[in-house]
Design an enzyme around this catalytic site. Structure first.
Site, PDB file in Angstrom:
ATOM      1  CB  ALA A 107      -0.945  -0.002   1.197  1.00  0.00           C
ATOM      2  CB  SER A 111      -1.062   7.484  -4.767  1.00  0.00           C
ATOM      3  OG  SER A 111       0.085   8.188  -4.435  1.00  0.00           O
ATOM      4  CG  ASP A 157       6.423 -11.668   3.469  1.00  0.00           C
ATOM      5  OD1 ASP A 157       5.785 -11.482   2.401  1.00  0.00           O
ATOM      6  OD2 ASP A 157       7.515 -12.253   3.512  1.00  0.00           O
ATOM      7  CG  ASP A 177       0.903  -0.627  -7.334  1.00  0.00           C
ATOM      8  OD1 ASP A 177       0.976  -0.781  -8.566  1.00  0.00           O
ATOM      9  OD2 ASP A 177       1.450   0.312  -6.735  1.00  0.00           O
ATOM     10  CB  CYS A 230       5.556   1.264 -12.563  1.00  0.00           C
ATOM     11  SG  CYS A 230       6.520   1.107 -11.075  1.00  0.00           S
TER      12      CYS A 230
END
Lengths: 302, 183
Positions: A107, A111, A157, A177, A230
């Site tokens: 997290a 954002s 974890d 993410d 990303c």
């Protein structure tokens, strides 16, 4: 060698790809709807003489003309949060609803987490987890600044995350993410390419598989799990999704992506991936003038 | 803290454990941890001091982690719970005068009707920088006030002020202080 060269064969317009990677990223803010509305936030920016452009696919995102968001009244009031345009995508793919229980496995700095809370009208529960204490403090600070009250913060974890403390045993939705090689952030952090190694790609890919597997296990049948990174590395994207398709009860589902993207790849070097990964999205910097990104939506089947 | 010489209920109470979140008891009579505020007292504090209707807090739960540090959470959780954060900090209760947090006032302050001080654009900018200022024209209560200004056509809370001796002291936390324009 520039690691981006590795991905040039995947990109049809090599020149635009490299040119975009060298331009700095536009400064984008998200309107925090827990505290304000896009209308009021725009009015406040107008009142203060801060220039911006709207972004056609999402009224909550504004591209600022110049300075960062940190020194304006609407930012001070927690109406705005700096968030890269493309990073608003995974929460939109996840589509969390007010009152649900949602897990954000990685997290910090928050954002996307605070975007989930806002999409849920700050009702229900977001469990925001991270394994790094320093990053967790950034998450806490951002959530507090934005007035988020439905976030519980944990330090575990993600690969063997336990729901024991919470009094429920499955999430409605989860978002992974994942930590990654981050070449997609080159427009923001040019240094990221200097630290790139193939060894890291392989080791982080194992971590990603572990966290995504846990997210699928911890989500109810019929629930949604979104995986995003990303990086452009197929080892960290399609290969991770392909892995959980084999090992967990889930399938890839299509979603409406308001940004221009390319389908996930089914072949890379000596590997082939499940054909359904074509429904996942690769976003290259030149397609929408954003950072680089990958996003997959999965449904838990049992 | 229980008083050994005083045979009242307090001696059966547990000590507050700083590393975990404990839910506030509904009323003082339900109290199991020494010195812990109750939900009723917290909601009454906001109603009495600032005129914030108790209905605003319906559906939220209140928690203590660290002595007197009260947190507000949008849902329920088992108590006690050992995690890093649970909702947002809302109030500090272990001093004589309870102090709402900066974030609580920014989030819930727009419901306030009393002890609200409306600042001019110049005063608002001074306050946001974290500076104290002379404000002899205030003839309301001393103590913690909600400082507001007008933004985008509406009254918007800036933060918590402490009013004493004709002076409004800004308690905007250092990390939130900002040099902003005079609107």
């Amino acid at each position: 060698m520039n690691p981006l060269e590795r991905y040039a064969p995947l990109v049809e317009d090599r020149e635009s790809f490299f040119a975009a990677c060298e331009r700095p990223l536009p400064s984008v803010v998200r309107v925090n709807t827990i505290r304000s509305t896009p209308d009021r936030a725009r009015q406040a920016l107008d009142q203060e003489g801060v220039g911006y452009e709207t972004i056609d696919w999402n009224p909550e995102l504004l591209r600022l003309d110049e300075r960062g968001p940190g020194t304006s009244w609407p930012y001070f009031h927690g109406w705005l949060h700096g968030q890269e345009e493309v990073s608003a995508l995974p929460a939109i793919a996840l589509d969390p609803q007010p009152g649900e229980k949602v897990w954000d496995s990685c997290a910090a700095p928050g954002s996307k987490t605070t975007q989930l809370s806002a999409m849920m009208d700050d009702r229900g529960v977001v469990i925001g987890n991270d394994n790094n204490l320093g990053r967790l403090s950034a998450l806490r600070h951002n959530a507090e600044r934005l007035g988020v009250t439905n976030l519980a913060v944990t330090k575990q974890d993600g690969r063997n995350f336990s729901l024991k403390p919470f009094g429920f045993d499955a999430f409605d939705r989860a978002i992974v993410d994942a930590p990654c090689s981050c070449e997609g952030t080159v427009r923001k952090n040019p240094d990221t390419l200097d630290q790139w190694t193939l060894d890291h790609v392989h080791s982080v890919s194992a971590v990603q598989k572990g966290i995504l597997s846990r997210a699928i296990q911890a989500t109810k049948p019929g629930g949604t799990v979104v995986y995003s990174t990303c990086t452009f590395a197929p080892e960290e994207n399609e290969a991770v999704v392909d892995h959980v398709l084999d090992t967990e009860d889930c399938e890839v589902v299509a979603f409406d992506n308001p940004l221009e993207s390319r389908p996930g790849v089914t072949e890379w070097e000596d590997e082939t991936y499940d054909p359904s990964v074509e429904q996942t999205h690769r976003i290259y910097p030149h397609l929408n003038d954003t950072g680089g990104f990958y996003c997959a939506k999965l449904e838990v089947t049992a | 803290m229980s008083d050994p010489g005083d045979g009242t209920a307090d001696e059966d109470l547990q000590d507050n454990v700083g590393q975990q979140f404990g839910r506030l008891p509904a009323t003082p009579a339900d109290r199991e941890v020494a010195g812990r505020a109750s939900r009723q007292e917290v909601v009454e504090f906001f109603a009495e001091r600032f005129g914030i209707e108790p209905a605003v807090f319906e559906g939220f739960s209140f928690w203590e982690k660290g002595k007197g540090k009260i947190w507000i959470f949008a849902d329920e959780m088992p108590t006690p719970i050992r995690i890093e954060g649970l909702g947002m900090t809302v109030l500090r209760t272990r001093q004589e005068h309870w102090k709402p947090t900066h974030s609580a006032v920014q989030r819930f302050g727009r419901h306030a009707t009393t002890n609200v001080i409306d600042l001019t654009p110049e005063q608002a900018a001074t306050f946001a920088r974290g500076e104290d200022q002379d404000l002899p024209e205030w003839d309301g209560d001393w103590g913690y006030l909600i400082a507001t200004h007008e933004l985008a056509g509406e009254r918007e809370p800036i933060g918590v002020g402490l009013y004493v001796y004709d002076e409004l002291r800004s308690t905007v936390p250092k990390g939130n202080q900002e040099e902003l324009s005079v609107l």
